[in-house]
Design a protein around this motif. Structure first.
Motif, PDB file in Angstrom:
ATOM      1  N   TYR A 185    -100.570 106.867 107.573  1.00  0.00           N
ATOM      2  CA  TYR A 185     -99.135 106.640 107.726  1.00  0.00           C
ATOM      3  C   TYR A 185     -98.619 107.205 109.044  1.00  0.00           C
ATOM      4  N   GLY A 186     -99.344 108.159 109.616  1.00  0.00           N
ATOM      5  CA  GLY A 186     -98.991 108.639 110.943  1.00  0.00           C
ATOM      6  C   GLY A 186     -99.158 107.539 111.981  1.00  0.00           C
ATOM      7  N   SER A 187    -100.245 106.795 111.884  1.00  0.00           N
ATOM      8  CA  SER A 187    -100.480 105.678 112.799  1.00  0.00           C
ATOM      9  C   SER A 187     -99.423 104.592 112.611  1.00  0.00           C
ATOM     10  N   ILE A 188     -99.037 104.358 111.357  1.00  0.00           N
ATOM     11  CA  ILE A 188     -97.994 103.364 111.078  1.00  0.00           C
ATOM     12  C   ILE A 188     -96.666 103.815 111.693  1.00  0.00           C
ATOM     13  N   GLY A 189     -96.329 105.104 111.533  1.00  0.00           N
ATOM     14  CA  GLY A 189     -95.095 105.624 112.109  1.00  0.00           C
ATOM     15  C   GLY A 189     -95.064 105.484 113.617  1.00  0.00           C
ATOM     16  N   PHE A 190     -96.189 105.775 114.261  1.00  0.00           N
ATOM     17  CA  PHE A 190     -96.306 105.647 115.714  1.00  0.00           C
ATOM     18  C   PHE A 190     -96.064 104.205 116.145  1.00  0.00           C
ATOM     19  N   THR A 191     -96.665 103.266 115.412  1.00  0.00           N
ATOM     20  CA  THR A 191     -96.534 101.844 115.750  1.00  0.00           C
ATOM     21  C   THR A 191     -95.121 101.345 115.514  1.00  0.00           C
ATOM     22  N   VAL A 192     -94.530 101.725 114.389  1.00  0.00           N
ATOM     23  CA  VAL A 192     -93.177 101.269 114.053  1.00  0.00           C
ATOM     24  C   VAL A 192     -92.179 101.729 115.101  1.00  0.00           C
ATOM     25  N   ILE A 193     -92.249 102.999 115.491  1.00  0.00           N
ATOM     26  CA  ILE A 193     -91.286 103.508 116.474  1.00  0.00           C
ATOM     27  C   ILE A 193     -91.491 102.843 117.822  1.00  0.00           C
ATOM     28  N   ALA A 194     -92.733 102.520 118.170  1.00  0.00           N
ATOM     29  CA  ALA A 194     -93.002 101.850 119.439  1.00  0.00           C
ATOM     30  C   ALA A 194     -92.356 100.474 119.472  1.00  0.00           C
ATOM     31  N   LEU A 195     -92.457  99.749 118.362  1.00  0.00           N
ATOM     32  CA  LEU A 195     -91.877  98.407 118.289  1.00  0.00           C
ATOM     33  C   LEU A 195     -90.358  98.461 118.169  1.00  0.00           C
ATOM     34  N   LEU A 196     -89.853  99.417 117.392  1.00  0.00           N
ATOM     35  CA  LEU A 196     -88.423  99.491 117.100  1.00  0.00           C
ATOM     36  C   LEU A 196     -87.615  99.978 118.299  1.00  0.00           C
ATOM     37  N   LEU A 197     -88.023 101.105 118.857  1.00  0.00           N
ATOM     38  CA  LEU A 197     -87.234 101.709 119.926  1.00  0.00           C
ATOM     39  C   LEU A 197     -87.271 100.867 121.191  1.00  0.00           C
ATOM     40  N   GLY A 198     -88.368 100.147 121.378  1.00  0.00           N
ATOM     41  CA  GLY A 198     -88.466  99.279 122.546  1.00  0.00           C
ATOM     42  C   GLY A 198     -87.382  98.216 122.574  1.00  0.00           C
ATOM     43  N   GLN A 199     -86.848  97.873 121.401  1.00  0.00           N
ATOM     44  CA  GLN A 199     -85.807  96.853 121.306  1.00  0.00           C
ATOM     45  C   GLN A 199     -84.411  97.415 121.567  1.00  0.00           C
ATOM     46  N   ALA A 222     -92.242 110.710 115.889  1.00  0.00           N
ATOM     47  CA  ALA A 222     -91.681 111.587 116.928  1.00  0.00           C
ATOM     48  C   ALA A 222     -92.617 111.658 118.134  1.00  0.00           C
ATOM     49  N   VAL A 223     -93.923 111.735 117.872  1.00  0.00           N
ATOM     50  CA  VAL A 223     -94.901 111.719 118.968  1.00  0.00           C
ATOM     51  C   VAL A 223     -94.765 110.434 119.773  1.00  0.00           C
ATOM     52  N   GLY A 224     -94.554 109.302 119.075  1.00  0.00           N
ATOM     53  CA  GLY A 224     -94.385 108.022 119.743  1.00  0.00           C
ATOM     54  C   GLY A 224     -93.180 108.004 120.675  1.00  0.00           C
ATOM     55  N   VAL A 225     -92.060 108.522 120.198  1.00  0.00           N
ATOM     56  CA  VAL A 225     -90.860 108.601 121.042  1.00  0.00           C
ATOM     57  C   VAL A 225     -91.152 109.456 122.275  1.00  0.00           C
ATOM     58  N   TYR A 226     -91.820 110.564 122.052  1.00  0.00           N
ATOM     59  CA  TYR A 226     -92.056 111.540 123.117  1.00  0.00           C
ATOM     60  C   TYR A 226     -92.964 110.991 124.214  1.00  0.00           C
ATOM     61  N   ILE A 227     -94.079 110.387 123.834  1.00  0.00           N
ATOM     62  CA  ILE A 227     -95.051 110.002 124.866  1.00  0.00           C
ATOM     63  C   ILE A 227     -94.862 108.586 125.390  1.00  0.00           C
ATOM     64  N   ILE A 228     -94.223 107.707 124.594  1.00  0.00           N
ATOM     65  CA  ILE A 228     -94.037 106.324 125.051  1.00  0.00           C
ATOM     66  C   ILE A 228     -92.741 106.174 125.833  1.00  0.00           C
ATOM     67  N   PHE A 229     -91.658 106.751 125.317  1.00  0.00           N
ATOM     68  CA  PHE A 229     -90.340 106.460 125.867  1.00  0.00           C
ATOM     69  C   PHE A 229     -89.732 107.571 126.723  1.00  0.00           C
ATOM     70  N   LEU A 230     -90.077 108.836 126.447  1.00  0.00           N
ATOM     71  CA  LEU A 230     -89.455 109.915 127.201  1.00  0.00           C
ATOM     72  C   LEU A 230     -89.798 109.867 128.695  1.00  0.00           C
ATOM     73  N   PRO A 231     -91.026 109.496 129.093  1.00  0.00           N
ATOM     74  CA  PRO A 231     -91.281 109.363 130.535  1.00  0.00           C
ATOM     75  C   PRO A 231     -90.339 108.374 131.214  1.00  0.00           C
ATOM     76  N   LYS A 232     -90.054 107.248 130.546  1.00  0.00           N
ATOM     77  CA  LYS A 232     -89.121 106.261 131.108  1.00  0.00           C
ATOM     78  C   LYS A 232     -87.707 106.833 131.196  1.00  0.00           C
ATOM     79  N   VAL A 233     -87.315 107.588 130.183  1.00  0.00           N
ATOM     80  CA  VAL A 233     -86.001 108.219 130.192  1.00  0.00           C
ATOM     81  C   VAL A 233     -85.866 109.132 131.407  1.00  0.00           C
ATOM     82  N   LEU A 234     -86.879 109.961 131.650  1.00  0.00           N
ATOM     83  CA  LEU A 234     -86.837 110.886 132.782  1.00  0.00           C
ATOM     84  C   LEU A 234     -86.822 110.129 134.110  1.00  0.00           C
ATOM     85  N   HIS A 235     -87.599 109.058 134.159  1.00  0.00           N
ATOM     86  CA  HIS A 235     -87.612 108.232 135.386  1.00  0.00           C
ATOM     87  C   HIS A 235     -86.233 107.644 135.654  1.00  0.00           C
ATOM     88  N   ASP A 236     -85.584 107.153 134.599  1.00  0.00           N
ATOM     89  CA  ASP A 236     -84.246 106.567 134.748  1.00  0.00           C
ATOM     90  C   ASP A 236     -83.209 107.600 135.172  1.00  0.00           C
TER      91      ASP A 236
END
Length: 363
Positions: A128-142, A16-30
């Motif tokens: 596993y927190g680090s793994i979750g952060f990495t997985v969401i970064a790779l997955l949601l980017g697609q 969830a942290v990954g979604v929030y800090i990696i992708f939400l800024p782009k969402v707001l920009h869009d």
């Protein structure tokens, strides 16, 4: 079973942290938000993380009832993103409330994790927190084809976070009367440590907010920079898995070492920003300057204070809250070729305060 549930909690929480800090800024920009608007919104969470613990000094007790309320509130806030995201002021208030609720969840369960898993298994669960952060970064980017997909992912992983957090409550046998102790919580008794925490996270302002821009400005491709980010997380995961023997040693010395090597890390980034080999080496240091440092700090604070949950709340508040908030602002003001020499100075200040005689040795 406890290990699985706690690991699942960490996985989904940091996804969830990954979604929030990696992708939400782009969402707001869009959606048409300006850079200033985005900056204000993302400054709110660390600011609330800093302010919220002060309510618990005298007025509120972090018990299971408050913890459950924070979990429910996080789902409500995640759900109302859909309704508020197109209105700056409504979304700002929504994020402030979310930041307050999230500031209670992780500190509460960190105490349970350390108490039950101990130094030996804490890192293996936390990784596993680090793994979750990495997985969401790779997955949601697609799959981020439209802004609301990120909101779908955030709500889903937040619900899963809450489910596993609730499942962990039956293992929580830590006294909920910690606020009534023989020794009231005080910053002043160990004030050098709190200042050190602040300066350490202040030094990360340049890294978290400008590392990608800094490297691409010095000729490193965006694709290679993404590999550098991933490499740092992989090194962090490896160390979290094998850190248990280290945490049996002098915790204060481990924290000092982690900060000292961070000084070197930032200096190398300043001196050789376009040297890819050395930049990979600096990213490998992330295992120590975040992974080992975070674990040692969590456990060290656990030994210092009777009110352990409040100590963890203030750790996240002072370090990742106030330090993260001011670090982002300062890094923006200082950005340029000399950015990381300033970050090295901030981390050096953190190291100096760790040699104060007020700080006791803990193992």
């Amino acid at each position: 079973m406890l290990f699985f549930k706690l690991s699942a909690f960490y996985f989904f929480y940091f996804a969830a942290v990954g979604v929030y800090i990696i992708f939400l800024p782009k969402v707001l920009h869009d959606l048409g938000y300006s850079a200033v608007d985005i900056g204000i919104i993302f400054a709110l969470a660390p600011l609330m993380r800093f302010l919220t613990p002060f309510l618990f000094l005298k007025h509120i007790k972090l018990d299971q009832k408050v913890f459950k309320s924070a979990l429910i509130l996080s789902i409500i806030c995640s759900s109302t993103f859909y309704l508020t995201i197109e209105n700056f002021y409504a979304f700002m208030i929504n994020n402030a409330i979310l930041g307050a609720s999230l500031s209670l969840i992780l500190p509460y369960l960190e105490v349970t994790a350390i108490k039950i898993l101990g130094k030996e298994r804490y890192g293996k669960s936390r990784l596993y927190g680090s793994i979750g952060f990495t997985v969401i970064a790779l997955l949601l980017g697609q799959f981020l084809s439209n802004p609301f997909i990120a909101l779908h992912y955030y709500l889903a992983v937040n619900i899963l976070t809450v489910i596993f957090a609730l499942l962990l409550l039956k293992y929580d046998d830590v006294s909920h009367d910690e606020s009534v102790t023989n020794e009231p919580f005080s910053f002043f008794k160990f004030w050098p440590f709190w200042i050190s925490l602040f300066f350490m996270q202040l030094s990360f302002g340049g890294f978290y907010n400008f590392f990608t821009i800094y490297e691409t400005d010095h000729g490193i491709s965006l694709e290679m920079t993404s590999y550098l980010w991933s490499f740092g997380v992989i090194c962090e995961i490896i160390l979290l898995y094998f850190q248990a023997p280290l945490l049996k040693r002098n915790l204060l010395n481990i924290i000092r070492f982690s900060v000292a090597i961070t000084v070197i890390r930032w200096f190398l980034l300043f001196a050789y920003p376009d040297n890819l080999t050395l930049t990979f080496i600096t990213q490998s240091i992330h295992a120590f300057s975040f992974g080992l440092y975070h674990s040692a700090v969590i456990i060290y604070l656990y030994t210092l204070y009777e009110n352990k949950k409040l100590a963890q709340q203030f750790m996240y508040g002072v370090a990742y809250g106030l330090g993260g908030f001011i670090g982002a602002l300062v890094a923006g003001w200082l950005y340029g070729d000399n950015l990381f020499i300033y970050m090295a100075v901030f981390s050096l200040c953190s190291l100096i305060f760790l040699y104060n005689k007020r700080l006791p040795i803990r193992t």
